[in-house]
Design an enzyme around this catalytic site. Structure first.
Site, PDB file in Angstrom:
ATOM      1  N   CYS A 152      13.335  10.580   7.627  1.00  0.00           N
ATOM      2  CA  CYS A 152      13.392  10.000   9.179  1.00  0.00           C
ATOM      3  C   CYS A 152      14.730  10.178   9.540  1.00  0.00           C
ATOM      4  O   CYS A 152      14.730  10.112  10.580  1.00  0.00           O
ATOM      5  CB  CYS A 152      12.674   8.598   8.966  1.00  0.00           C
ATOM      6  SG  CYS A 152      13.302   7.574   7.714  1.00  0.00           S
ATOM      7  N   GLU A 171       9.756  15.784  15.972  1.00  0.00           N
ATOM      8  CA  GLU A 171       9.832  15.408  14.651  1.00  0.00           C
ATOM      9  C   GLU A 171       9.286  16.521  13.736  1.00  0.00           C
ATOM     10  O   GLU A 171       7.956  16.372  13.622  1.00  0.00           O
ATOM     11  CB  GLU A 171       9.784  14.013  13.998  1.00  0.00           C
ATOM     12  CG  GLU A 171      10.173  13.741  12.657  1.00  0.00           C
ATOM     13  CD  GLU A 171       9.854  12.430  12.072  1.00  0.00           C
ATOM     14  OE1 GLU A 171       8.701  11.708  12.464  1.00  0.00           O
ATOM     15  OE2 GLU A 171      10.914  11.622  11.598  1.00  0.00           O
ATOM     16  N   GLU A 224       9.548   0.930  10.734  1.00  0.00           N
ATOM     17  CA  GLU A 224      10.463   2.178  10.714  1.00  0.00           C
ATOM     18  C   GLU A 224       9.966   3.435  10.932  1.00  0.00           C
ATOM     19  O   GLU A 224       8.898   4.058  10.258  1.00  0.00           O
ATOM     20  CB  GLU A 224      10.943   1.866   9.359  1.00  0.00           C
ATOM     21  CG  GLU A 224      11.656   0.823   8.871  1.00  0.00           C
ATOM     22  CD  GLU A 224      13.201   0.563   9.452  1.00  0.00           C
ATOM     23  OE1 GLU A 224      13.646   1.460  10.360  1.00  0.00           O
ATOM     24  OE2 GLU A 224      13.680  -0.644   9.274  1.00  0.00           O
ATOM     25  N   LYS A 262       0.928  -1.297  -0.071  1.00  0.00           N
ATOM     26  CA  LYS A 262       0.033  -0.030  -0.092  1.00  0.00           C
ATOM     27  C   LYS A 262       0.821   1.164  -0.111  1.00  0.00           C
ATOM     28  O   LYS A 262       1.521   1.367   0.793  1.00  0.00           O
ATOM     29  CB  LYS A 262      -0.911   0.123   1.338  1.00  0.00           C
ATOM     30  CG  LYS A 262      -2.013   1.142   1.045  1.00  0.00           C
ATOM     31  CD  LYS A 262      -2.676   1.606   2.490  1.00  0.00           C
ATOM     32  CE  LYS A 262      -1.736   2.830   2.811  1.00  0.00           C
ATOM     33  NZ  LYS A 262      -2.027   3.961   1.838  1.00  0.00           N
TER      34      LYS A 262
END
Ligand code: NAP
Ligand code: MG
Length: 453
Positions: free
Chosen positions: A263, A356, A229, A154
């Site tokens: 990331c 983040e 992750e 996906k």
């Protein structure tokens, strides 16, 4: 099925439309993947390897088209997009060496022979975010296929176009139907179904820590295997004895690559107090020099953010009270632009220094000594990557061992290679991708004892 429009983030113009999968079609695809898994696992290792090499060759032949598609869909610079398509090819080639090397053991026992097998899991569901649509897909599907699993993938709703193209290339390469299927659609529909459908035996998820936590909780109900992750808030630690010129010249690429939507972005720069001002002076021209603009231009170094909504979220981190040291430039007019921005937080607990951001904003903070540098680097729930700049090899190794993070680089920001393991400590993830053991993460170890008496 509903028709969804894909927008070019550099122009705000429509690029294409695609059909978003509903639950019924998702279930049908998973059922086909489960049926295909029965024969795919029995394809001879050498034949599976050959098919994966053909898939790699098909990606290579289509590399420029895939790259152009990513520029239009995701606003990635053309240079980055070519690297990303090449990475899918390389990961497929690398994983094509794995089917014949999935070795078991023979363990000494009394009264017989004991051997282990690496058995495929069945159907693997891969859920991909919008920031690196091609590489993150490949890191999941290539080793899963190599180990004899079938894959349903996906892509993110914002960036499905290259994944859809990979779903065509896999058939052109001659892999059997339903071994690798791409299911564009919503996370809440298609992605959730990977979590709840009992035929999906493992979920590989890359994205936010918030959603990753929910995926893990959902998978727990069926004790489903999961690789996560997730996010990061990685530190770039610059000691006073470092090559400051090199550290400052490379720091922008370490955080602003892909417009900071990475990331592994080194979004906190920790600088030893004695060289703090010098480092900030050296960093300024490097930040101002970042070429932000049309991602299709060969010389462009940074493109737009992925969406208007995401740009607003990123911009929200710079409040009226935030000290901005300096910024780079960005185009005016249409497109979701945000300039490279350097901020000086009042304290290490400011939002810009702890959350983040996933955009081109970097927080620069001072530290006194090695102990404080390590403490600051580790003062986060994340632990994905990081860099250490020093000329002292002993310190480089001490700090590398002390920083709680999965992927570190010394006097460099390179932390992703397909032949080395990649993944996070703490809330940056669970499990590892890539590297020599990549395919093992898609197998169960089976132990068999054979009596000889
Ligand atoms: P996200 O919500 O975690 O989405 C990542 C992927 O998971 C997308 O394909 C998404 O589908 C899917 N998804 C969402 N909710 C799901 C659910 N309940 N069950 C199964 N799948 C689900 O990330 P995002 O919204 O794209 O970005 C939000 C923030 O996450 C970013 O600003 C950034 O801070 C962080 N992020 C980190 C990474 C990373 O590599 N570590 C990557 C992307 C984002 P949809 O297409 O429907 O959203
Ligand atoms: Mg989301």
């Amino acid at each position: 099925m509903t028709t969804v429009q894909v927008i070019n983030p550099a122009t705000e113009q429509p690029v294409a439309t695609f059909e978003s999968m509903d639950l019924e079609r998702t279930d049908a695809a998973i059922a086909r993947a489960a049926a295909a898994a029965v024969s795919w696992r029995d394809v001879a290792p050498g034949d599976r390897a050959r098919l994966l090499r053909r898939f790699a060759a098909a990606v290579d032949a289509d590399l420029e088209q895939l790259a152009r598609l990513e520029v239009a869909n995701s606003g990635h610079t053309i240079g980055n997009a070519r690297w990303e398509a090449g990475n899918v090819r390389d990961v497929l080639d690398y994983c094509a060496g794995m089917p014949e090397r999935l070795l078991g053991s023979q363990i000494p026992v009394a009264g017989g022979v004991d051997i282990t097998f690496c058995e495929p899991l069945g159907v693997v569901g891969v859920i991909v975010p919008w920031n690196f649509p091609m590489p993150i897909a490949g890191w999941g599907f290539a080793p899963a296929l190599a180990a004899g699993n079938t894959v349903v993938l996906k892509p993110a709703e914002l960036t499905p176009l290259t994944a859809i193209r990979l779903g065509e290339l896999v058939l052109e390469a001659g892999l059997p139907h339903d071994v690798f299927q791409v299911l564009p659609g919503k996370g809440s529909v298609v992605g959730q179904r990977f979590v709840t459908h009992p035929a999906v035996r493992k979920v590989v998820f890359t994205g936010s820590t918030e959603v990753g936590r929910e995926i893990m909780a959902g998978c727990a109900r069926q004790v489903k295997r999961v690789t996560l992750e997730l996010g990061g808030k990685s530190a770039n630690i610059v000691f006073a004895d470092a090559d400051l010129q090199a550290a400052a010249a490379t720091a922008p690429a370490g955080v602003f690559d892909n417009a900071g939507q990475d990331c592994c972005a080194r979004s906190r720069i920790l600088v030893q107090r004695g060289v703090f001002d010098t480092f900030l002076e050296l960093l300024e021209p490097a930040v101002r020099a970042v070429r932000v603009g049309d991602p299709a231009e060969e010389s462009t170094e940074m493109g737009p953010l992925i969406s208007a909504e995401h740009r607003d979220r990123v911009a929200g981190f710079v409040e009226d009270s935030t000290t901005v040291a300096y910024t780079g430039t960005n185009p005016s007019g249409p497109g979701f632009w945000y300039p490279p921005t350097v901020v000086l937080p009042d304290s290490a607990s400011d939002r810009v220094a702890t959350e983040e951001i996933f955009g081109p904003i970097v927080a620069v903070l001072p530290f006194e000594d090695e102990a404080e540098a390590i403490a600051l680097a580790n003062a986060t729930d994340y632990g994905l990557s990081g860099s250490i700049w020093t000329r002292d090899v002993g310190r480089a190794l001490r700090v590398s061992r002390a920083v709680e993070s999965g992927n570190l680089s010394v006097n460099s920001h390179a932390s992703v290679r397909y032949w080395t393991p990649f993944g996070g400590f703490k809330q940056s993830g669970l499990g590892r991708e890539l590297g020599p053991d990549a395919a093992r993460a898609f197998t169960e170890t089976k132990n068999v004892f054979i009596a000889t008496e």
